[in-house]
Design a protein around this motif. Structure first.
Motif, PDB file in Angstrom:
ATOM      1  N   ALA A 177      43.238  53.525  32.583  1.00  0.00           N
ATOM      2  CA  ALA A 177      43.970  54.447  33.455  1.00  0.00           C
ATOM      3  C   ALA A 177      43.298  54.497  34.826  1.00  0.00           C
ATOM      4  CB  ALA A 177      44.029  55.839  32.831  1.00  0.00           C
ATOM      5  N   TRP A 178      41.967  54.475  34.842  1.00  0.00           N
ATOM      6  CA  TRP A 178      41.236  54.449  36.101  1.00  0.00           C
ATOM      7  C   TRP A 178      41.551  53.162  36.864  1.00  0.00           C
ATOM      8  CZ3 TRP A 178      39.437  56.542  40.085  1.00  0.00           C
ATOM      9  CH2 TRP A 178      38.548  55.895  40.916  1.00  0.00           C
ATOM     10  N   LEU A 179      41.661  52.062  36.179  1.00  0.00           N
ATOM     11  CA  LEU A 179      42.019  50.799  36.840  1.00  0.00           C
ATOM     12  C   LEU A 179      43.389  50.920  37.508  1.00  0.00           C
ATOM     13  CD1 LEU A 179      40.928  48.034  34.295  1.00  0.00           C
ATOM     14  CD2 LEU A 179      39.851  48.623  36.450  1.00  0.00           C
ATOM     15  N   ASP A 180      44.331  51.601  36.839  1.00  0.00           N
ATOM     16  CA  ASP A 180      45.661  51.793  37.420  1.00  0.00           C
ATOM     17  C   ASP A 180      45.577  52.564  38.735  1.00  0.00           C
ATOM     18  OD1 ASP A 180      46.849  50.503  35.286  1.00  0.00           O
ATOM     19  OD2 ASP A 180      47.395  52.359  34.242  1.00  0.00           O
ATOM     20  N   VAL A 181      44.790  53.644  38.734  1.00  0.00           N
ATOM     21  CA  VAL A 181      44.638  54.460  39.938  1.00  0.00           C
ATOM     22  C   VAL A 181      43.926  53.665  41.025  1.00  0.00           C
ATOM     23  CG1 VAL A 181      43.478  56.504  40.877  1.00  0.00           C
ATOM     24  CG2 VAL A 181      44.644  56.634  38.677  1.00  0.00           C
ATOM     25  N   LYS A 182      42.842  53.018  40.660  1.00  0.00           N
ATOM     26  CA  LYS A 182      42.058  52.254  41.626  1.00  0.00           C
ATOM     27  C   LYS A 182      42.893  51.129  42.241  1.00  0.00           C
ATOM     28  CE  LYS A 182      37.645  49.996  42.251  1.00  0.00           C
ATOM     29  NZ  LYS A 182      36.448  49.478  41.644  1.00  0.00           N
ATOM     30  N   ALA A 183      43.691  50.455  41.437  1.00  0.00           N
ATOM     31  CA  ALA A 183      44.511  49.348  41.929  1.00  0.00           C
ATOM     32  C   ALA A 183      45.502  49.831  42.983  1.00  0.00           C
ATOM     33  CB  ALA A 183      45.249  48.676  40.777  1.00  0.00           C
ATOM     34  N   ALA A 184      45.973  51.051  42.820  1.00  0.00           N
ATOM     35  CA  ALA A 184      46.915  51.588  43.802  1.00  0.00           C
ATOM     36  C   ALA A 184      46.270  51.717  45.182  1.00  0.00           C
ATOM     37  CB  ALA A 184      47.427  52.951  43.337  1.00  0.00           C
ATOM     38  N   PHE A 185      44.963  51.934  45.209  1.00  0.00           N
ATOM     39  CA  PHE A 185      44.253  52.100  46.477  1.00  0.00           C
ATOM     40  C   PHE A 185      43.643  50.812  47.000  1.00  0.00           C
ATOM     41  CE2 PHE A 185      44.084  56.356  44.576  1.00  0.00           C
ATOM     42  CZ  PHE A 185      44.708  57.070  45.578  1.00  0.00           C
ATOM     43  N   THR A 186      43.167  49.950  46.123  1.00  0.00           N
ATOM     44  CA  THR A 186      42.426  48.767  46.569  1.00  0.00           C
ATOM     45  C   THR A 186      43.249  47.495  46.527  1.00  0.00           C
ATOM     46  OG1 THR A 186      41.574  48.300  44.356  1.00  0.00           O
ATOM     47  CG2 THR A 186      40.220  49.717  45.768  1.00  0.00           C
ATOM     48  N   HIS A 239      44.745  44.194  44.708  1.00  0.00           N
ATOM     49  CA  HIS A 239      44.297  43.348  43.599  1.00  0.00           C
ATOM     50  C   HIS A 239      43.314  42.303  44.098  1.00  0.00           C
ATOM     51  CE1 HIS A 239      47.246  45.450  41.285  1.00  0.00           C
ATOM     52  NE2 HIS A 239      48.227  45.018  42.031  1.00  0.00           N
ATOM     53  N   ASP A 240      42.281  42.762  44.764  1.00  0.00           N
ATOM     54  CA  ASP A 240      41.230  41.909  45.268  1.00  0.00           C
ATOM     55  C   ASP A 240      40.423  41.343  44.100  1.00  0.00           C
ATOM     56  OD1 ASP A 240      38.043  42.283  46.132  1.00  0.00           O
ATOM     57  OD2 ASP A 240      39.279  41.196  47.597  1.00  0.00           O
ATOM     58  N   ALA A 241      40.166  40.042  44.112  1.00  0.00           N
ATOM     59  CA  ALA A 241      39.473  39.379  42.998  1.00  0.00           C
ATOM     60  C   ALA A 241      38.083  39.972  42.775  1.00  0.00           C
ATOM     61  CB  ALA A 241      39.383  37.879  43.255  1.00  0.00           C
ATOM     62  N   HIS A 242      37.375  40.298  43.851  1.00  0.00           N
ATOM     63  CA  HIS A 242      36.032  40.873  43.706  1.00  0.00           C
ATOM     64  C   HIS A 242      36.088  42.199  42.950  1.00  0.00           C
ATOM     65  CE1 HIS A 242      32.385  43.088  44.877  1.00  0.00           C
ATOM     66  NE2 HIS A 242      31.816  41.891  44.820  1.00  0.00           N
ATOM     67  N   ASP A 243      37.036  43.061  43.331  1.00  0.00           N
ATOM     68  CA  ASP A 243      37.171  44.360  42.658  1.00  0.00           C
ATOM     69  C   ASP A 243      37.558  44.193  41.195  1.00  0.00           C
ATOM     70  OD1 ASP A 243      36.511  45.734  44.976  1.00  0.00           O
ATOM     71  OD2 ASP A 243      38.597  46.021  45.570  1.00  0.00           O
ATOM     72  N   LEU A 265      36.901  41.606  39.290  1.00  0.00           N
ATOM     73  CA  LEU A 265      35.722  41.096  38.579  1.00  0.00           C
ATOM     74  C   LEU A 265      34.661  42.187  38.394  1.00  0.00           C
ATOM     75  CD1 LEU A 265      35.573  37.580  40.196  1.00  0.00           C
ATOM     76  CD2 LEU A 265      35.783  38.044  37.742  1.00  0.00           C
ATOM     77  N   GLU A 266      34.559  43.077  39.349  1.00  0.00           N
ATOM     78  CA  GLU A 266      33.621  44.193  39.225  1.00  0.00           C
ATOM     79  C   GLU A 266      34.005  45.071  38.039  1.00  0.00           C
ATOM     80  OE1 GLU A 266      33.198  47.309  42.468  1.00  0.00           O
ATOM     81  OE2 GLU A 266      31.615  45.859  42.964  1.00  0.00           O
ATOM     82  N   GLU A 267      35.292  45.345  37.900  1.00  0.00           N
ATOM     83  CA  GLU A 267      35.766  46.135  36.765  1.00  0.00           C
ATOM     84  C   GLU A 267      35.589  45.379  35.446  1.00  0.00           C
ATOM     85  OE1 GLU A 267      36.527  49.308  36.690  1.00  0.00           O
ATOM     86  OE2 GLU A 267      36.102  49.389  38.818  1.00  0.00           O
ATOM     87  N   CYS A 268      35.795  44.070  35.482  1.00  0.00           N
ATOM     88  CA  CYS A 268      35.575  43.261  34.277  1.00  0.00           C
ATOM     89  C   CYS A 268      34.115  43.305  33.858  1.00  0.00           C
ATOM     90  CB  CYS A 268      36.020  41.818  34.510  1.00  0.00           C
ATOM     91  SG  CYS A 268      37.811  41.636  34.659  1.00  0.00           S
ATOM     92  N   GLU A 269      33.213  43.270  34.838  1.00  0.00           N
ATOM     93  CA  GLU A 269      31.787  43.358  34.511  1.00  0.00           C
ATOM     94  C   GLU A 269      31.472  44.713  33.882  1.00  0.00           C
ATOM     95  OE1 GLU A 269      27.306  43.049  36.349  1.00  0.00           O
ATOM     96  OE2 GLU A 269      28.990  43.008  37.738  1.00  0.00           O
ATOM     97  N   PHE A 270      32.089  45.767  34.394  1.00  0.00           N
ATOM     98  CA  PHE A 270      31.923  47.099  33.813  1.00  0.00           C
ATOM     99  C   PHE A 270      32.357  47.080  32.344  1.00  0.00           C
ATOM    100  CE2 PHE A 270      33.639  51.255  32.674  1.00  0.00           C
ATOM    101  CZ  PHE A 270      32.587  52.099  33.005  1.00  0.00           C
ATOM    102  N   GLY A 271      33.484  46.426  32.076  1.00  0.00           N
ATOM    103  CA  GLY A 271      33.964  46.308  30.701  1.00  0.00           C
ATOM    104  C   GLY A 271      33.027  45.501  29.823  1.00  0.00           C
ATOM    105  N   GLU A 272      32.461  44.432  30.391  1.00  0.00           N
ATOM    106  CA  GLU A 272      31.489  43.625  29.635  1.00  0.00           C
ATOM    107  C   GLU A 272      30.235  44.448  29.321  1.00  0.00           C
ATOM    108  OE1 GLU A 272      31.840  40.505  28.312  1.00  0.00           O
ATOM    109  OE2 GLU A 272      33.897  40.518  29.033  1.00  0.00           O
ATOM    110  N   ASP A 273      29.809  45.283  30.275  1.00  0.00           N
ATOM    111  CA  ASP A 273      28.666  46.171  30.019  1.00  0.00           C
ATOM    112  C   ASP A 273      28.970  47.096  28.846  1.00  0.00           C
ATOM    113  OD1 ASP A 273      27.177  45.145  32.164  1.00  0.00           O
ATOM    114  OD2 ASP A 273      27.776  46.749  33.548  1.00  0.00           O
TER     115      ASP A 273
END
Length: 151
Positions: free
Chosen positions: A81-90, A92-96, A98-106
């Motif tokens: 849900a946070w990704l949905d909100v964040k995507a609305a503001f940022t 779909h930048d690949a860096h962002d 990947l940053e969220e994917c790294e958070f998920g991997e953590d």
């Protein structure tokens, strides 16, 4: 019986976090711009990896005569849900992404480490979970390296 239930709960927790990972990478893949085909291929490979992990874990849960978890974790739903909100503001930048994917991997690595520390996890399953954790660590490092290479 108590140990069996505890073991099933550990395994089902890992199944759920793999469900989170699959949904997360499906969402990330959808959010990528069309020119990121090689990144989409990485995400698809990691989705397949989690599907294989779920199959192995689910087989063990079934061996105990219990049902395999099919849902995702509450925290995973909150994160998406946070990704949905964040995507609305940022966007779909690949860096962002990947940053969220790294958070998920953590998050999945933390879940696996917690499972490995649990005394209710039998030795024969500890080996499987440890091997999966090792592969997840490699995936984490790959995502981090990709994130660092994208500007």
């Amino acid at each position: 019986m108590e140990n069996t239930q505890a073991t099933v709960e550990i395994l089902n927790d890992l199944v759920q976090i793999n469900n989170d990972r699959i949904e997360g990478y499906q969402r990330a893949s959808k959010d990528l711009k069309d020119e990121h085909t090689e990144l989409r291929a990485v995400f698809n490979r990691l989705i397949a990896q989690s599907q294989n992990f779920k199959l192995a874990l689910g087989t063990e849960v079934s061996a105990f005569g219990k049902d395999i978890e099919t849902s995702t974790t509450t925290s995973g739903k909150i994160h998406r849900a946070w990704l949905d909100v964040k995507a609305a503001f940022t966007g779909h930048d690949a860096h962002d992404i990947l940053e969220e994917c790294e958070f998920g991997e953590d998050a999945i690595l933390k879940a696996y480490r917690t499972a490995l520390q649990d005394e209710n996890l039998p030795a024969y399953l500890r080996e499987t979970v440890s091997q999966q954790e090792s592969e997840l660590l490699e995936a984490h490092d790959e995502i981090k390296a990709l994130r660092d290479s994208v500007h």
